[in-house]
Design an enzyme around this catalytic site. Structure first.
Site, PDB file in Angstrom:
ATOM      1  N   LYS A   1      32.696  43.653  43.461  1.00 29.30           N
ATOM      2  CA  LYS A   1      33.122  44.694  42.437  1.00 29.30           C
ATOM      3  C   LYS A   1      32.377  44.783  41.224  1.00 29.30           C
ATOM      4  O   LYS A   1      31.511  43.704  40.899  1.00 29.30           O
ATOM      5  CB  LYS A   1      34.513  44.069  41.835  1.00 29.30           C
TER       6      LYS A   1
ATOM      7  N   HIS B   1      48.729  40.360  31.012  1.00 28.67           N
ATOM      8  CA  HIS B   1      47.923  38.952  31.376  1.00 28.67           C
ATOM      9  C   HIS B   1      48.468  38.026  30.301  1.00 28.67           C
ATOM     10  O   HIS B   1      48.838  36.747  30.837  1.00 28.67           O
ATOM     11  CB  HIS B   1      46.482  39.210  31.139  1.00 28.67           C
TER      12      HIS B   1
ATOM     13  N   ARG C   1      54.312  42.182  39.333  1.00 22.76           N
ATOM     14  CA  ARG C   1      54.817  43.384  38.657  1.00 22.76           C
ATOM     15  C   ARG C   1      55.741  43.929  39.553  1.00 22.76           C
ATOM     16  O   ARG C   1      56.994  44.331  39.049  1.00 22.76           O
ATOM     17  CB  ARG C   1      53.666  44.208  38.251  1.00 22.76           C
TER      18      ARG C   1
ATOM     19  N   SER D   1      45.070  46.632  34.514  1.00 23.13           N
ATOM     20  CA  SER D   1      43.755  46.723  33.884  1.00 23.13           C
ATOM     21  C   SER D   1      43.129  48.136  34.034  1.00 23.13           C
ATOM     22  O   SER D   1      42.556  48.804  33.604  1.00 23.13           O
ATOM     23  CB  SER D   1      42.586  45.791  34.239  1.00 23.13           C
TER      24      SER D   1
HETATM   25  O1  PNS Z   1      43.109  40.410  38.728  1.00 23.30           O
HETATM   26  P1  PNS Z   1      42.723  40.272  40.193  1.00 23.30           P
HETATM   27  O2  PNS Z   1      41.653  41.040  40.531  1.00 23.30           O
HETATM   28  O3  PNS Z   1      44.167  40.580  40.780  1.00 23.30           O
HETATM   29  O4  PNS Z   1      42.528  38.837  40.608  1.00 23.30           O
HETATM   30  C1  PNS Z   1      42.233  38.238  41.815  1.00 23.30           C
HETATM   31  C2  PNS Z   1      41.661  37.090  41.981  1.00 23.30           C
HETATM   32  C3  PNS Z   1      40.519  36.658  41.067  1.00 23.30           C
HETATM   33  C4  PNS Z   1      42.868  35.880  41.309  1.00 23.30           C
HETATM   34  C5  PNS Z   1      41.493  36.651  43.555  1.00 23.30           C
HETATM   35  O5  PNS Z   1      40.644  37.721  44.149  1.00 23.30           O
HETATM   36  C6  PNS Z   1      40.811  35.346  43.745  1.00 23.30           C
HETATM   37  O6  PNS Z   1      41.628  34.267  43.903  1.00 23.30           O
HETATM   38  N1  PNS Z   1      39.518  35.471  44.045  1.00 23.30           N
HETATM   39  C7  PNS Z   1      38.807  34.059  44.316  1.00 23.30           C
HETATM   40  C8  PNS Z   1      38.296  34.120  45.815  1.00 23.30           C
HETATM   41  C9  PNS Z   1      39.204  33.418  46.818  1.00 23.30           C
HETATM   42  O7  PNS Z   1      39.628  32.190  46.457  1.00 23.30           O
HETATM   43  N2  PNS Z   1      39.705  33.916  47.908  1.00 23.30           N
HETATM   44  C10 PNS Z   1      40.461  33.198  48.792  1.00 23.30           C
HETATM   45  C11 PNS Z   1      41.687  33.188  48.414  1.00 23.30           C
HETATM   46  S1  PNS Z   1      42.525  34.902  48.784  1.00 23.30           S
END
Ligand code: PNS
Length: 167
Positions: free
Chosen positions: A41, A17, A90, A128
């Protein structure tokens, strides 16, 4: 002033990150590392703890700040006037999910662009979840997480005895 958002769960923050955030900070005037709260989650660290660990890990990057948000990423990006969403990639296995999110975000907010930075070879395998798994079984996570947060993670996860498999 071009601002970008680096969103994630950061549960916990990894060296992968920080690599992506640091590289984004070289491309944009301002970067917000955003702890996104996912209500479905159950995290190991609270959003406030995750943000505090992130803040310590990016203290050396003067144009990076940390924030917490629950809601649609596109709404946050609009609210703060950001022009970019920076994500790390990745492997090809990340791509399908990331591409779906990119298209959704683009539909919701066409004026913001998602930019993918590929992980460095060193961080390709890092996640993570992997950090949590290794720490829970007392493995060394020294190469996986920023030194500033190593004690926090070891304290929270490293001392936990493996759950009994006996039923
Ligand atoms: O580290 P992660 O868990 O892969 O991050 C995922 C994240 C937080 C970037 C993604 O779940 C997100 O953008 N969540 C916000 C909700 C949202 O906007 N959803 C619609 C677009 S997919």
């Amino acid at each position: 002033m071009a601002k970008a958002i680096c969103p994630g769960s950061f549960d916990p923050v990894t060296r992968g990150h920080i690599d992506i955030i640091a590289r984004a900070s070289g491309l944009f005037d301002e970067v917000v590392a955003l702890v996104v709260v996912n209500p479905v989650k159950v995290p190991c660290f609270t959003a406030v703890e995750r943000a505090a660990m992130l803040r310590r890990s990016v203290a050396h990057l003067p144009n990076v700040s940390v924030d917490i948000y629950q809601g649609l990423l596109a709404n946050y990006v609009r609210q703060v006037g950001a022009v970019g969403i920076v994500k790390g990639l990745r492997a090809m296995s990340d791509f399908e999910y990331e591409f779906q999110m990119t298209l959704t975000n683009h539909k919701l907010l066409p004026q913001a662009e998602t930019i993918f930075l590929s992980s460095t070879v060193d961080n390709l395998y890092l996640s993570s979840s992997l950090v949590k798994q290794v720490a829970q079984y007392q493995g060394s996570i020294v190469d996986f997480v920023p030194p500033e947060v190593l004690p926090d993670i070891e304290q929270r996860l490293g001392c936990r005895s493996p759950t009994s498999i006996a039923r």
